[in-house]
Each structure stands twice: as C-alpha cells, then as structure tokens.
Design a protein around this motif. Structure first.
Motif, mmCIF file in Angstrom:
data_model
loop_
_atom_site.group_PDB
_atom_site.id
_atom_site.type_symbol
_atom_site.label_atom_id
_atom_site.label_comp_id
_atom_site.label_asym_id
_atom_site.label_seq_id
_atom_site.Cartn_x
_atom_site.Cartn_y
_atom_site.Cartn_z
ATOM 1 N N UNK A 36 0.844 -1.195 0.000
ATOM 2 C CA UNK A 36 0.000 0.000 0.000
ATOM 3 C C UNK A 36 0.880 1.246 0.000
ATOM 4 N N UNK A 37 0.586 2.149 -0.942
ATOM 5 C CA UNK A 37 1.333 3.400 -1.066
ATOM 6 C C UNK A 37 0.366 4.570 -1.041
ATOM 7 N N UNK A 38 0.908 5.754 -0.851
ATOM 8 C CA UNK A 38 0.136 6.987 -0.946
ATOM 9 C C UNK A 38 0.631 7.780 -2.165
ATOM 10 N N UNK A 39 -0.235 8.549 -2.813
ATOM 11 C CA UNK A 39 0.213 9.352 -3.958
ATOM 12 C C UNK A 39 1.391 10.259 -3.620
ATOM 13 N N UNK A 40 1.409 10.812 -2.393
ATOM 14 C CA UNK A 40 2.508 11.704 -1.980
ATOM 15 C C UNK A 40 3.849 10.976 -2.016
ATOM 16 N N UNK A 41 3.841 9.692 -1.644
ATOM 17 C CA UNK A 41 5.085 8.912 -1.640
ATOM 18 C C UNK A 41 5.627 8.734 -3.052
ATOM 19 N N UNK A 42 4.723 8.808 -4.036
ATOM 20 C CA UNK A 42 5.137 8.685 -5.433
ATOM 21 C C UNK A 42 5.393 10.048 -6.067
ATOM 22 N N UNK A 43 5.157 11.102 -5.300
ATOM 23 C CA UNK A 43 5.369 12.453 -5.821
ATOM 24 C C UNK A 43 4.326 12.877 -6.829
ATOM 25 N N UNK A 44 3.091 12.411 -6.640
ATOM 26 C CA UNK A 44 2.018 12.688 -7.603
ATOM 27 C C UNK A 44 0.929 13.522 -6.948
ATOM 28 N N UNK A 45 0.528 14.596 -7.618
ATOM 29 C CA UNK A 45 -0.592 15.426 -7.176
ATOM 30 C C UNK A 45 -1.866 14.891 -7.829
ATOM 31 N N UNK A 46 -2.810 14.428 -7.017
ATOM 32 C CA UNK A 46 -4.032 13.819 -7.559
ATOM 33 C C UNK A 46 -5.258 14.721 -7.397
ATOM 34 N N UNK A 47 -5.036 16.004 -7.113
ATOM 35 C CA UNK A 47 -6.167 16.917 -6.949
ATOM 36 C C UNK A 47 -6.997 16.964 -8.236
ATOM 37 N N UNK A 48 -8.322 16.859 -8.137
ATOM 38 C CA UNK A 48 -9.162 16.864 -9.340
ATOM 39 C C UNK A 48 -9.025 18.162 -10.128
ATOM 40 N N UNK A 49 -9.004 18.050 -11.446
ATOM 41 C CA UNK A 49 -8.943 19.224 -12.324
ATOM 42 C C UNK A 49 -10.320 19.566 -12.891
ATOM 43 N N UNK A 50 -11.226 18.616 -12.817
ATOM 44 C CA UNK A 50 -12.595 18.828 -13.290
ATOM 45 C C UNK A 50 -13.556 18.695 -12.121
ATOM 46 N N UNK A 51 -14.646 19.439 -12.168
ATOM 47 C CA UNK A 51 -15.644 19.378 -11.110
ATOM 48 C C UNK A 51 -16.976 18.917 -11.691
ATOM 49 N N UNK A 52 -17.558 17.909 -11.066
ATOM 50 C CA UNK A 52 -18.884 17.451 -11.474
ATOM 51 C C UNK A 52 -19.922 18.359 -10.834
ATOM 52 N N UNK A 53 -20.666 19.080 -11.661
ATOM 53 C CA UNK A 53 -21.655 20.026 -11.145
ATOM 54 C C UNK A 53 -22.929 19.309 -10.738
ATOM 55 N N UNK A 54 -23.406 18.419 -11.582
ATOM 56 C CA UNK A 54 -24.650 17.712 -11.276
ATOM 57 C C UNK A 54 -24.742 16.438 -12.099
ATOM 58 N N UNK A 55 -25.298 15.398 -11.499
ATOM 59 C CA UNK A 55 -25.542 14.131 -12.189
ATOM 60 C C UNK A 55 -27.056 13.907 -12.257
ATOM 61 N N UNK A 56 -27.558 13.633 -13.446
ATOM 62 C CA UNK A 56 -29.002 13.393 -13.610
ATOM 63 C C UNK A 56 -29.215 12.119 -14.418
ATOM 64 N N UNK A 57 -30.339 11.479 -14.180
ATOM 65 C CA UNK A 57 -30.693 10.298 -14.955
ATOM 66 C C UNK A 57 -31.137 10.714 -16.355
ATOM 67 N N UNK A 58 -30.927 9.850 -17.349
ATOM 68 C CA UNK A 58 -31.399 10.188 -18.694
ATOM 69 C C UNK A 58 -32.925 10.257 -18.705
ATOM 70 N N UNK A 59 -33.494 11.112 -19.575
ATOM 71 C CA UNK A 59 -34.958 11.216 -19.615
ATOM 72 C C UNK A 59 -35.596 9.891 -20.008
ATOM 73 N N UNK A 60 -36.748 9.625 -19.421
ATOM 74 C CA UNK A 60 -37.436 8.376 -19.734
ATOM 75 C C UNK A 60 -37.942 8.405 -21.175
ATOM 76 N N UNK A 61 -37.859 7.248 -21.811
ATOM 77 C CA UNK A 61 -38.257 7.155 -23.206
ATOM 78 C C UNK A 61 -39.782 7.255 -23.332
ATOM 79 N N UNK A 62 -40.233 8.065 -24.288
ATOM 80 C CA UNK A 62 -41.670 8.214 -24.504
ATOM 81 C C UNK A 62 -42.229 6.986 -25.209
ATOM 82 N N UNK A 63 -43.492 6.719 -24.930
ATOM 83 C CA UNK A 63 -44.150 5.584 -25.574
ATOM 84 C C UNK A 63 -44.309 5.842 -27.072
#
Length: 249
Positions: A201-228
């Motif tokens: 088991x390692x930590x990202x810091x031990x590998x010298x890697x910055x894993x801070x997210x560069x993208x932010x998820x604003x909102x997750x929604x389900x796909x619209x239901x299919x019409x009949x």
C-alpha cells in the motif's frame, strides 16, 4: 518480461445504477462492487502470457479507497503475483491515475502495461493513452489480439472500418477490447492462495504525484425516460411526423 496490469473497482455491471437524491453522483453505499470488466480481460491476457512462458511476473495495481484491496485480492486469485494499492480518498480522474501509473512504471520497470480500454463507470477511455504520452512509450489501443515477437508486440486493433494490425516496440502500453479473450472464473483454492501473496500500500505523496481533481462534477441526472411509441395509419403520416415532429428528415 514483467507485466503491469491496472484494475479498477467499479459498480458491478449487473447492478442498476441509481443517482443520488441530491444529484452529486451515483449511489455506491450497499452496492455490489467488482473489477472493471475490461480490466478483467487485461489481467486474463497477462496471465495467459505468463502461462505461455513469455511473462515472468504480473503486478496488479489499483488506485482508490482501502476497499480496492478486495479487487486486488481477486486479481491475485486470477493469477497476479503481487499487488500495489495507491490509496487515496480523492476523486481520481484519468490524468491523476496516469501519473500514478507512470510513477509505478518508473519504480517497477515493466516491459508491458495492459489496461482495460475504459472503465464502465466514467467511460473516459483516456488513462492508457495519457500514460503512453507521459512515459513516451509505444501504444496500441482497443486490442483484440496480442502476439509477442522478439521484443515487439503485434497487436490487432478494433477500428471503425474493421481491424488494424500494428507492430510496436517494447516497452509499450496496450488497452484491451472485449474480443481479446474470455476471463476465467476464480477458484476457491486460488482465493485462499491469494491471501498469502504480497499486497503493498502506497500513498500518492510517496510517489510524488498530485491527484487533486482538475474537473468538477456540477450535477448528475438520470437520462430522460423514453416516450411511448405511437402507431400511424400509413406511410404519409409517418413521413409527416418524422419531418414536422421529430425533424429528422
């Protein structure tokens, strides 16, 4: 030849994914998790290379929460020799994972890295390509057949027009497609043996890697239901609906 395989812990493909009520993501509490199916194919190919006497050691790597140890134990039971968990509570995006794998490749010096072409949770299909760019190694994506030949890998790729066969020099990155192989089932004796195999088991810091997210998820929604669907009396009415309602012609 040393082979490194990355495996990701994802929601099992048989589970119906549910979006959280606040729209911040998908529900993972009390949900069955398993190894990403494309990564299973990558691991199976590595095990077959070892069984053929081509690979000498298989290292399984996973990045994420401590619970990823379960996925790595499965990888060890399938046939990996040892495992490495890079433990992090951050949301690990493809570039961060590629940087972690780069650091591990520099530490372990594998001749071949095999990854699934994408994970079924984010469908990004980026990590393998990013890793090849960071390392400056040859790459073959969407592999449906791999043949090792005198320091080279001859890879048949799935492309839009059919199949493409390329030859790449080692060290190399290969990402796997569905037709490459059929992963084996894990047997109980191998599950018991996997408990004795080393898991680091390692930590990202031990590998010298910055894993801070560069993208932010604003909102997750389900796909619209299919019409009949609706029935139309004749071809003229169908054309009218396609032209005036659907606006596809």
């Amino acid at each position: 030849m040393k082979v490194l395989v990355s495996v990701k812990r994802v929601i099992d493909y048989n589970v119906k994914v549910r979006v959280k009520s606040d729209g911040t993501g998908v529900e993972t509490a009390n949900v069955k998790m398993s190894m990403n199916p494309f990564d299973e194919i990558a691991l199976e190919e590595a095990v077959r290379l070892k069984e053929a006497g081509i690979a000498t050691e298989i290292i399984a790597v996973s990045c994420g929460l401590q619970a990823c140890q379960e996925t790595l134990r499965t990888a060890l039971a399938i046939g990996a020799d040892r495992a490495i968990l890079v433990e992090s509570g951050e949301e690990l995006q493809p570039l961060a994972v590629a940087k972690i794998l780069k650091a591990i490749c520099q530490k372990e010096t594998p001749q071949l890295v095999i990854l699934g072409k994408q994970a079924i949770d984010d469908d990004s299909n980026q990590t393998g390509q990013m890793l090849a760019a960071l390392l400056g190694w040859s790459q073959a994506t969407f592999a449906s057949k791999i043949v090792m030949d005198k320091g080279k890998a001859v890879v048949t790729r799935e492309v839009d027009g059919g199949l493409e066969t390329i030859s790449i020099k080692l060290p190399a990155i290969v990402t796997t497609d569905l037709r490459l192989n059929e992963p084996r089932y894990v047997t109980l004796p191998n599950i018991m043996k996997a408990k004795k195999k080393p898991l680091e088991t390692l930590k990202p810091d031990a590998l010298g890697v910055d894993v801070a997210p560069r993208l932010q998820t604003i909102r997750v929604v389900e796909p619209p239901k299919r019409k009949a669907g609706v029935k139309v009396p004749d071809a003229k009415a169908l054309v009218d609906k396609l032209r005036n309602e659907a606006k596809v012609i």
